[in-house]
Design an enzyme around this catalytic site. Structure first.
Site, mmCIF file in Angstrom:
data_model
loop_
_atom_site.group_PDB
_atom_site.id
_atom_site.type_symbol
_atom_site.label_atom_id
_atom_site.label_comp_id
_atom_site.label_asym_id
_atom_site.label_seq_id
_atom_site.Cartn_x
_atom_site.Cartn_y
_atom_site.Cartn_z
ATOM 1 C CG ASN A 9 -4.323 8.103 -6.411
ATOM 2 O OD1 ASN A 9 -5.400 8.051 -6.536
ATOM 3 N ND2 ASN A 9 -3.597 9.359 -6.380
ATOM 4 C CD GLU A 96 -2.349 13.051 -10.772
ATOM 5 O OE1 GLU A 96 -3.365 12.414 -10.514
ATOM 6 O OE2 GLU A 96 -1.202 12.455 -10.960
ATOM 7 N N GLY A 172 4.152 9.936 -11.482
ATOM 8 C CA GLY A 172 3.865 9.349 -13.017
ATOM 9 C C GLY A 172 4.743 9.467 -13.984
HETATM 10 P P1 PGA Z 1 2.529 7.211 -9.220
HETATM 11 O O1 PGA Z 1 1.466 8.198 -8.529
HETATM 12 O O2 PGA Z 1 3.060 5.995 -8.269
HETATM 13 O O3 PGA Z 1 2.045 6.784 -10.810
HETATM 14 O O4 PGA Z 1 3.621 8.236 -9.400
HETATM 15 C C1 PGA Z 1 1.497 8.420 -7.196
HETATM 16 C C2 PGA Z 1 0.532 9.410 -6.967
HETATM 17 O O5 PGA Z 1 0.227 10.174 -7.640
HETATM 18 O O6 PGA Z 1 -0.255 9.267 -5.675
#
Ligand code: PGA
Length: 250
Positions: A9, A96, A172
């Site tokens: 993603n 998000e 994140g």
């Molecule tokens: P991340 O994001 O691996 O940066 O934690 C995963 C996601 O939001 O799909």
């Protein structure tokens, strides 16, 4: 046996020129993957990435889809547009989107149905916030999101859908769910799918883990029986890191 699916993603990262660089580096590194490989890229990268990946084992996805066919929906993107550009998958209901853009279980449901009607393969995201986990409400929240997303979705269509379990506190943040938390919650989500659609569909459904999955934790997460792959944010932006994760998924 469920085939693992690893999806990147990219979120709002990579101009077309940067996308070309990343995908060109990635293609040879993942060509012997044993899992399904998807990159969910910004809308403006879809056509280019689809062209670069044509004939390869990397499939292309988008990160959102409108619930309507067309019309006055400023800033949205239609299923026909995504398909013509070369998208095969689409992420729906990412936390998000829920947090910053007002996405609700109802809109997730409408977008999911639109993807399915149009033959796009949905990756539906669910997951609890930190206060939900700390308050002992993880299962309640995940159940509400799954039931809401799949309202009036037929069993045949549900069978075409991938779920991504993404605890919001792990996205994140560099904070990953433990292997046991990931396995337990995905197992619970599978039990909700079983209540809705029966054991056959629940057993066949692929449910990914997402939230700071990386080269260091992928092996132990993927060793969990309920974890069928990953939705990878940060670590999908570097060819070596993403390729490591893809090649670790059997
Ligand atoms: P991340 O994001 O691996 O940066 O934690 C995963 C996601 O939001 O799909």
């Amino acid at each position: 046996m469920r085939k693992a699916i690893i999806a990147g993603n990219w979120k709002m990262n990579k101009t077309a020129a940067e996308a070309k660089e990343l995908v060109t580096a990635l293609l040879p590194k993942v060509k012997n993957a044993k899992c399904d490989v998807v990159v969910c890229v910004p809308f403006t990268d879809i056509a280019l990435v689809a062209e670069l990946c044509r004939g390869s084992n990397i499939k292309v996805g988008a990160q959102n889809i409108a619930w309507a066919d067309n019309g006055a929906f400023t800033g949205e993107i239609s299923a026909a547009m995504l398909k013509e550009a070369g998208a095969e998958y689409v992420i729906i209901g990412h936390s998000e989107r829920r947090q910053y853009f007002g996405e609700t279980d109802k809109s997730v449901n409408a977008r999911l149905k639109q993807a399915l009607i149009n033959g796009l393969k949905p990756i539906v995201c669910v997951g609890e916030k930190l206060e939900d986990r700390e308050g002992g409400n993880t299962e309640k929240v995940c159940k509400t999101q799954v039931v809401g997303a799949f309202e009036t979705v037929s069993a045949d269509d549900a069978a075409k859908t991938v779920i991504a379990y993404e605890p919001v506190w792990a996205i994140g943040t560099g904070k990953t769910a433990t292997d046991e938390q990931a396995n337990e919650t995905i197992g619970y989500i599978r039990s909700v799918v079983k209540e809705l659609y029966g054991a056959k569909i629940a057993d066949a459904m692929r449910i990914q883990y997402g939230g700071s999955m990386n080269a260091k934790n992928v092996d132990s997460l993927m060793a969990q029986p309920e974890v069928d792959g990953g939705l990878i944010g940060g670590a999908s932006l570097k060819a070596d890191d993403f390729a490591y994760i893809v090649n670790a998924a059997k």
